[in-house]
Design a protein around this motif. Sequence first.
Motif, PDB file in Angstrom:
ATOM      1  N   UNK A 187       0.831  -1.201   0.000  1.00  0.00           N
ATOM      2  CA  UNK A 187       0.000   0.000   0.000  1.00  0.00           C
ATOM      3  C   UNK A 187       0.867   1.253   0.000  1.00  0.00           C
ATOM      4  N   UNK A 188       2.016   1.194   0.664  1.00  0.00           N
ATOM      5  CA  UNK A 188       2.899   2.367   0.728  1.00  0.00           C
ATOM      6  C   UNK A 188       3.369   2.809  -0.658  1.00  0.00           C
ATOM      7  N   UNK A 189       3.476   1.856  -1.603  1.00  0.00           N
ATOM      8  CA  UNK A 189       3.918   2.187  -2.953  1.00  0.00           C
ATOM      9  C   UNK A 189       2.872   2.973  -3.743  1.00  0.00           C
ATOM     10  N   UNK A 190       1.657   3.034  -3.230  1.00  0.00           N
ATOM     11  CA  UNK A 190       0.580   3.701  -3.961  1.00  0.00           C
ATOM     12  C   UNK A 190       0.482   5.189  -3.621  1.00  0.00           C
ATOM     13  N   UNK A 191       1.324   5.650  -2.727  1.00  0.00           N
ATOM     14  CA  UNK A 191       1.338   7.080  -2.419  1.00  0.00           C
ATOM     15  C   UNK A 191       1.690   7.853  -3.688  1.00  0.00           C
ATOM     16  N   UNK A 192       0.925   8.858  -4.001  1.00  0.00           N
ATOM     17  CA  UNK A 192       1.161   9.653  -5.208  1.00  0.00           C
ATOM     18  C   UNK A 192       0.351   9.179  -6.400  1.00  0.00           C
ATOM     19  N   UNK A 193      -0.295   8.010  -6.289  1.00  0.00           N
ATOM     20  CA  UNK A 193      -1.146   7.539  -7.384  1.00  0.00           C
ATOM     21  C   UNK A 193      -2.487   8.283  -7.368  1.00  0.00           C
ATOM     22  N   UNK A 194      -3.102   8.370  -8.520  1.00  0.00           N
ATOM     23  CA  UNK A 194      -4.454   8.943  -8.624  1.00  0.00           C
ATOM     24  C   UNK A 194      -5.466   7.838  -8.356  1.00  0.00           C
ATOM     25  N   UNK A 195      -6.352   8.070  -7.400  1.00  0.00           N
ATOM     26  CA  UNK A 195      -7.324   7.053  -7.000  1.00  0.00           C
ATOM     27  C   UNK A 195      -8.714   7.373  -7.540  1.00  0.00           C
ATOM     28  N   UNK A 196      -9.416   6.313  -7.928  1.00  0.00           N
ATOM     29  CA  UNK A 196     -10.833   6.402  -8.299  1.00  0.00           C
ATOM     30  C   UNK A 196     -11.583   5.581  -7.254  1.00  0.00           C
ATOM     31  N   UNK A 197     -12.531   6.195  -6.561  1.00  0.00           N
ATOM     32  CA  UNK A 197     -13.164   5.536  -5.413  1.00  0.00           C
ATOM     33  C   UNK A 197     -14.681   5.660  -5.465  1.00  0.00           C
ATOM     34  N   UNK A 198     -15.321   4.881  -4.627  1.00  0.00           N
ATOM     35  CA  UNK A 198     -16.773   4.981  -4.467  1.00  0.00           C
ATOM     36  C   UNK A 198     -17.142   6.275  -3.746  1.00  0.00           C
ATOM     37  N   UNK A 199     -18.372   6.711  -3.932  1.00  0.00           N
ATOM     38  CA  UNK A 199     -18.829   7.930  -3.276  1.00  0.00           C
ATOM     39  C   UNK A 199     -19.130   7.669  -1.801  1.00  0.00           C
ATOM     40  N   UNK A 200     -19.285   8.766  -1.053  1.00  0.00           N
ATOM     41  CA  UNK A 200     -19.589   8.691   0.368  1.00  0.00           C
ATOM     42  C   UNK A 200     -20.832   7.842   0.621  1.00  0.00           C
ATOM     43  N   UNK A 201     -20.824   7.114   1.732  1.00  0.00           N
ATOM     44  CA  UNK A 201     -21.963   6.292   2.107  1.00  0.00           C
ATOM     45  C   UNK A 201     -21.754   4.816   1.821  1.00  0.00           C
ATOM     46  N   UNK A 212      -5.351   3.405   2.973  1.00  0.00           N
ATOM     47  CA  UNK A 212      -4.371   4.396   2.504  1.00  0.00           C
ATOM     48  C   UNK A 212      -3.775   5.165   3.681  1.00  0.00           C
ATOM     49  N   UNK A 213      -4.607   5.583   4.601  1.00  0.00           N
ATOM     50  CA  UNK A 213      -4.128   6.358   5.747  1.00  0.00           C
ATOM     51  C   UNK A 213      -3.247   5.530   6.664  1.00  0.00           C
ATOM     52  N   UNK A 214      -3.587   4.240   6.798  1.00  0.00           N
ATOM     53  CA  UNK A 214      -2.732   3.353   7.584  1.00  0.00           C
ATOM     54  C   UNK A 214      -1.356   3.202   6.940  1.00  0.00           C
ATOM     55  N   UNK A 215      -1.307   3.358   5.598  1.00  0.00           N
ATOM     56  CA  UNK A 215      -0.036   3.285   4.875  1.00  0.00           C
ATOM     57  C   UNK A 215       0.707   4.622   4.879  1.00  0.00           C
ATOM     58  N   UNK A 216       0.118   5.639   5.521  1.00  0.00           N
ATOM     59  CA  UNK A 216       0.819   6.906   5.701  1.00  0.00           C
ATOM     60  C   UNK A 216       0.483   7.995   4.709  1.00  0.00           C
ATOM     61  N   UNK A 217      -0.633   7.866   3.983  1.00  0.00           N
ATOM     62  CA  UNK A 217      -0.968   8.931   3.029  1.00  0.00           C
ATOM     63  C   UNK A 217      -2.471   9.034   2.848  1.00  0.00           C
ATOM     64  N   UNK A 259      -5.860  -4.381 -14.896  1.00  0.00           N
ATOM     65  CA  UNK A 259      -5.006  -5.469 -14.428  1.00  0.00           C
ATOM     66  C   UNK A 259      -5.162  -5.553 -12.909  1.00  0.00           C
ATOM     67  N   UNK A 260      -5.460  -6.750 -12.410  1.00  0.00           N
ATOM     68  CA  UNK A 260      -5.656  -6.951 -10.981  1.00  0.00           C
ATOM     69  C   UNK A 260      -4.388  -7.561 -10.381  1.00  0.00           C
ATOM     70  N   UNK A 261      -3.899  -6.939  -9.329  1.00  0.00           N
ATOM     71  CA  UNK A 261      -2.657  -7.364  -8.696  1.00  0.00           C
ATOM     72  C   UNK A 261      -2.896  -7.682  -7.223  1.00  0.00           C
ATOM     73  N   UNK A 262      -2.269  -8.745  -6.718  1.00  0.00           N
ATOM     74  CA  UNK A 262      -2.372  -9.020  -5.277  1.00  0.00           C
ATOM     75  C   UNK A 262      -1.531  -8.015  -4.496  1.00  0.00           C
ATOM     76  N   UNK A 263      -2.003  -7.661  -3.333  1.00  0.00           N
ATOM     77  CA  UNK A 263      -1.277  -6.736  -2.473  1.00  0.00           C
ATOM     78  C   UNK A 263      -0.355  -7.507  -1.542  1.00  0.00           C
TER      79      UNK A 263
END
Length: 303
Positions: A187-201, A212-217, A259-263
């Motif tokens: 997860x730490x490697x994803x800092x600086x990436x552009x994220x597409x996420x679900x809306x609030x709720x 993401x926050x647990x990974x420091x960003x 492309x789906x990658x394991x974390x």
Amino acid sequence: MELRQLLYVLQIANERNFSRAAEKLHIAQPSLSQQLSKLEKELGVMLFQRNTSTVELTHAGRKFVDQAQIIIDAVELLRQEMNDISELRTGRVVVGSMPITGAHLLPYVLPVFKRKYPEIDITLLEDSSMNLEKLTASGQTDLSLLSLPLEIPALAYEILGEERIDLAVPPEHPLAARLSTGRRTSMEELKGESFIVLKEGQGFRKMTMDLCREAGFDPSIVFESNNMETIQSLVAAGMGVTLVPRFISRAPRSEFVPVYLPLAEPVPSRTLVVAYRRGRYLSKAAEAFIHTFQTTVAELAQE
């Protein structure tokens, strides 16, 4: 005092609006208002404070709603127990479902259930995880498909299983090459990436933000959507990255496939549960549905 009047008061309390309550109860609004006025006159207290924009419970109203819910639950308990004692094969289960997760799990679960219990009716109610918790706590669903943690203490649950979380990236993304090498992404490697996420709720949005926050960003969010299919298509088109539950990432898709990658370890996961109101009697039909769901999810996880 009539049982239907208790149901009317509970519906008004849930909706905080006479028009919506009447619509849900399938009665005319004037009839609903008349029944409430009749009840208040009988009780000698006002249950609701009305003004031009809102309907709020009075102190007496809050006390009434608490006791009315207990009475309605007791009536439902009696009805369910009598049905089970008489060994009726018919029944009805109202199931709440998160649209995204349900779309990928229910097509496996429902056909199995209907083959085993063809005379039991299943009614589906789709909503956000936040609203589903409220609907389940108020008894408007018998069961709801959710993920931990639950926010409302009044809910109990049965665990369906753990679902791992995958990373989805565009095919041309530098990280996509790791699909062939087997190297996992932290997860730490994803800092600086552009994220597409679900809306609030949506519960999975909160999970994404927390990971993401647990990974420091804090993730840089470029797009939001209510639809996970839209999010995956945008990722495939190169607009950003996202996290995807495993049952969703494994589903077949025809085009715009990321492309789906394991974390990397510890691999994040979420716990899927079937939730119901704590203390509520579960009918044999509801218990059968839970068992079918647990068995089917376990089989899918093994595959």
